[in-house]
Design an enzyme around this catalytic site. Structure first.
Site, PDB file in Angstrom:
ATOM      1  N   ASP A 160     -19.517 -12.951  57.865  1.00  0.00           N
ATOM      2  CA  ASP A 160     -18.696 -13.488  56.781  1.00  0.00           C
ATOM      3  C   ASP A 160     -19.052 -14.945  56.497  1.00  0.00           C
ATOM      4  O   ASP A 160     -19.278 -15.729  57.418  1.00  0.00           O
ATOM      5  CB  ASP A 160     -17.223 -13.359  57.209  1.00  0.00           C
ATOM      6  CG  ASP A 160     -16.244 -13.607  56.090  1.00  0.00           C
ATOM      7  OD1 ASP A 160     -16.622 -13.425  54.916  1.00  0.00           O
ATOM      8  OD2 ASP A 160     -15.095 -13.982  56.389  1.00  0.00           O
ATOM      9  N   HIS A 161     -19.082 -15.316  55.234  1.00  0.00           N
ATOM     10  CA  HIS A 161     -19.158 -16.711  54.773  1.00  0.00           C
ATOM     11  C   HIS A 161     -20.164 -17.582  55.526  1.00  0.00           C
ATOM     12  O   HIS A 161     -19.781 -18.466  56.296  1.00  0.00           O
ATOM     13  CB  HIS A 161     -17.780 -17.371  54.875  1.00  0.00           C
ATOM     14  CG  HIS A 161     -16.862 -17.005  53.751  1.00  0.00           C
ATOM     15  ND1 HIS A 161     -17.053 -17.430  52.449  1.00  0.00           N
ATOM     16  CD2 HIS A 161     -15.747 -16.247  53.743  1.00  0.00           C
ATOM     17  CE1 HIS A 161     -16.090 -16.940  51.676  1.00  0.00           C
ATOM     18  NE2 HIS A 161     -15.295 -16.210  52.437  1.00  0.00           N
TER      19      HIS A 161
ATOM     20  N   GLU B  11     -10.622 -22.022  55.205  1.00  0.00           N
ATOM     21  CA  GLU B  11     -10.966 -20.999  56.190  1.00  0.00           C
ATOM     22  C   GLU B  11     -12.125 -21.510  57.029  1.00  0.00           C
ATOM     23  O   GLU B  11     -13.108 -22.037  56.499  1.00  0.00           O
ATOM     24  CB  GLU B  11     -11.350 -19.671  55.513  1.00  0.00           C
ATOM     25  CG  GLU B  11     -11.689 -18.573  56.527  1.00  0.00           C
ATOM     26  CD  GLU B  11     -12.030 -17.260  55.860  1.00  0.00           C
ATOM     27  OE1 GLU B  11     -11.400 -16.245  56.209  1.00  0.00           O
ATOM     28  OE2 GLU B  11     -12.914 -17.237  55.002  1.00  0.00           O
TER      29      GLU B  11
ATOM     30  N   HIS C  32      -7.900 -18.521  50.175  1.00  0.00           N
ATOM     31  CA  HIS C  32      -7.828 -18.252  51.607  1.00  0.00           C
ATOM     32  C   HIS C  32      -6.510 -18.780  52.166  1.00  0.00           C
ATOM     33  O   HIS C  32      -5.973 -19.788  51.709  1.00  0.00           O
ATOM     34  CB  HIS C  32      -8.984 -18.931  52.347  1.00  0.00           C
ATOM     35  CG  HIS C  32     -10.298 -18.269  52.130  1.00  0.00           C
ATOM     36  ND1 HIS C  32     -11.452 -18.959  51.824  1.00  0.00           N
ATOM     37  CD2 HIS C  32     -10.663 -16.955  52.160  1.00  0.00           C
ATOM     38  CE1 HIS C  32     -12.452 -18.117  51.698  1.00  0.00           C
ATOM     39  NE2 HIS C  32     -12.000 -16.896  51.893  1.00  0.00           N
TER      40      HIS C  32
ATOM     41  N   HIS D 189     -11.877 -11.675  48.205  1.00  0.00           N
ATOM     42  CA  HIS D 189     -11.639 -12.647  49.265  1.00  0.00           C
ATOM     43  C   HIS D 189     -10.251 -13.253  49.097  1.00  0.00           C
ATOM     44  O   HIS D 189      -9.683 -13.251  48.015  1.00  0.00           O
ATOM     45  CB  HIS D 189     -12.683 -13.771  49.209  1.00  0.00           C
ATOM     46  CG  HIS D 189     -14.014 -13.397  49.750  1.00  0.00           C
ATOM     47  ND1 HIS D 189     -14.584 -13.997  50.840  1.00  0.00           N
ATOM     48  CD2 HIS D 189     -14.898 -12.442  49.356  1.00  0.00           C
ATOM     49  CE1 HIS D 189     -15.761 -13.461  51.087  1.00  0.00           C
ATOM     50  NE2 HIS D 189     -15.968 -12.505  50.203  1.00  0.00           N
TER      51      HIS D 189
ATOM     52  N   ASN E 218     -11.281  -8.613  52.205  1.00  0.00           N
ATOM     53  CA  ASN E 218     -11.207  -9.320  53.479  1.00  0.00           C
ATOM     54  C   ASN E 218      -9.762  -9.556  53.882  1.00  0.00           C
ATOM     55  O   ASN E 218      -8.946  -9.996  53.066  1.00  0.00           O
ATOM     56  CB  ASN E 218     -11.924 -10.666  53.377  1.00  0.00           C
ATOM     57  CG  ASN E 218     -13.423 -10.522  53.208  1.00  0.00           C
ATOM     58  OD1 ASN E 218     -13.942  -9.424  53.027  1.00  0.00           O
ATOM     59  ND2 ASN E 218     -14.135 -11.630  53.280  1.00  0.00           N
TER      60      ASN E 218
END
Length: 343
Positions: free
Chosen positions: A95-96, A169, A214, A251, A273
Site C-alpha cells: 500500500d502507498h 496515514e 484517510h 481509499h 481500503n
C-alpha cells in the site's frame, strides 16, 4: 487455498467488476492481524486482499532492524503459510509507496519477486501500489509506466493514484491539501488511461480521488463526490473505448456513509481500503480487558497480578475477534459476502 496466482487475481477483479461489489483490502501489521482478517474472509465466504504499508513493513521487521521491505516479505511469507488452510482466495498487496520510498520498498520487493521466479518459486506478492499523487501528473505517469512494465513482466498488478487523499496515514499528512487536489478531474482520468494503456500486458488498478480522506471523521465532515468516478469513467470510455474503463480503488473509506460506498460500486470500484476502523476494532477489546482486569495485569500493592490476565494471548485473541467482526462487516457493506471464487 494458496495465495491467488496472477490469473486467479485477475479473475477476482473481473468478478467484482461484473457483479458490482468490491473486495475489502485490509491493512495488516502482524501475524495476529493477518489471522483476524483471514478468519473474517473465510466466515464471510469472501475472497480478499491483505495489504502492508511502508510503515507496517517497518514495524513488522522490528524496532531494531526497521527495514520496511524485509518486514513486508516476512508478513507475506506468513500469509502464504497460513492462507493455504483457508477456503478462500487471498491476494497480497503493498500500500502507498511514494516516489521517495521506491528504492527502500517497492524496488527491493520487485527484485525479490524476480529472484523467486528465477528459482522456480511463485510470486510472494500479488500487486503493489505506487503513489505518485504528489508529483505533477506527467511525472507521476512516467514513473508509473516504468513500474507497470516491470510488473507486467513479473505477473504483478500495479495500483496507481492521481489526486490526493486527504487526512493522514503512515506519517504522510495531507490535511492541508488544496481542495481541488482532493478531486480527480475527468481530463486527468483520461490522461492516466491513455498513459498506462500504452504498456503492453499491463494490468492495473486506479485510485481516483473524490473527496475521500484517510482516518475517520464525524458524519458530515467528509464531502464525498462519487459522481466524479462516474464522470471520469464516461470520459475514458468516450475517448478510448469501453475496454479502457478503470478498475477503481476507494481509499480513505473508514467512516464513509453506506450510500456513498454503494454508489461507488456502481461506477467501477472493485477494491476498498479499510484500516482506521479495523485498528479501532482491534484495540477496543484490549482496552476493555485492561480496564476490567487492572489489578490482574499490574502488580500493585505488593501483589503478583494474575498471569491469565497479563498473558498477551488472552487479550490478543479478543483483539482478533474484534477486528474479525469489523472485517466481516466490511464484506457486507461492499456486497462481497458469499462471492468467493474458491471451489
Amino acid at each position: 487455498m494458496p495465495v491467488a496466482d496472477h490469473a486467479t487475481y485477475c479473475n477476482m477483479l473481473a468478478h467484482a467488476r461484473t457483479h458490482k461489489f468490491a473486495y475489502p483490502a485490509i491493512n495488516i501489521t502482524s501475524s495476529s492481524t493477518i489471522n483476524a482478517a483471514l478468519a473474517a474472509f473465510a466466515e464471510a465466504k469472501c475472497d480478499g486482499i491483505l495489504q502492508v504499508s511502508t510503515g507496517g513493513g517497518e514495524f513488522a521487521s522490528g524496532q531494531f532492524v526497521k527495514d520496511m521491505a524485509l518486514g513486508a516479505i516476512a508478513l507475506a511469507e506468513y500469509i502464504h503459510r497460513v492462507a493455504a488452510r483457508y477456503p478462500i482466495n487471498v491476494a497480497i498487496h503493498t500500500d502507498h509507496c511514494p516516489a521517495d520510498k521506491l528504492d527502500k520498498f517497492m524496488r527491493p520487493l520487485l527484485a525479490e519477486t524476480r529472484r523467486r521466479r528465477a528459482a522456480g518459486q511463485p510470486n510472494l506478492f500479488s500487486s503493489h501500489m505506487f503513489d505518485g499523487s504528489e508529483l505533477p501528473l506527467a511525472e507521476n505517469m512516467k514513473l508509473a509506466r516504468q513500474l507497470l512494465a516491470e510488473c507486467a513482466e513479473l505477473e504483478l498488478i500495479l495500483e496507481v493514484e492521481a489526486g490526493v487523499v486527504g487526512g493522514e496515514e503512515d506519517g504522510v499528512n495531507h490535511e492541508g491539501a488544496p481542495a481541488e487536489k482532493l478531486y480527480t478531474t475527468p481530463e486527468d482520468m483520461v490522461a492516466v488511461a491513455r498513459a498506462l494503456g500504452e504498456v503492453k500486458g499491463g494490468r492495473y488498478m486506479f485510485a481516483a480521488t473524490f473527496g475521500n480522506v484517510h482516518g475517520v471523521y464525524k458524519p458530515g465532515n467528509v464531502k464525498l463526490k462519487p459522481t466524479i468516478l462516474r464522470d471520469g469513467q464516461r470520459a475514458v470510455e468516450q475517448a478510448l473505448g469501453p475496454g479502457a474503463r478503470f478498475d477503481l480503488v476507494f481509499h480513505g473509506g473508514s467512516g464513509s456513509e453506506l450510500a456513498d460506498i454503494h454508489e461507488t460500486l456502481e461506477y467501477g470500484v472493485i477494491k476498498m481500503n479499510v484500516d482506521t476502523d479495523t485498528q479501532y476494532a482491534y484495540t477496543r477489546p484490549i482496552a476493555d480487558h485492561m480496564y476490567k482486569n487492572y489489578d490482574g495485569v499490574l502488580r500493585i500493592d505488593g501483589e503478583v497480578g494474575n498471569k491469565k490476565h497479563y498473558d498477551p494471548r488472552g487479550y490478543l485473541k479478543a483483539a482478533e475477534k474484534g477486528m474479525q467482526a469489523r472485517v466481516k462487516q466490511a464484506c457486507v457493506d461492499l456486497r462481497a459476502t458469499g462471492t468467493t471464487l474458491h471451489r
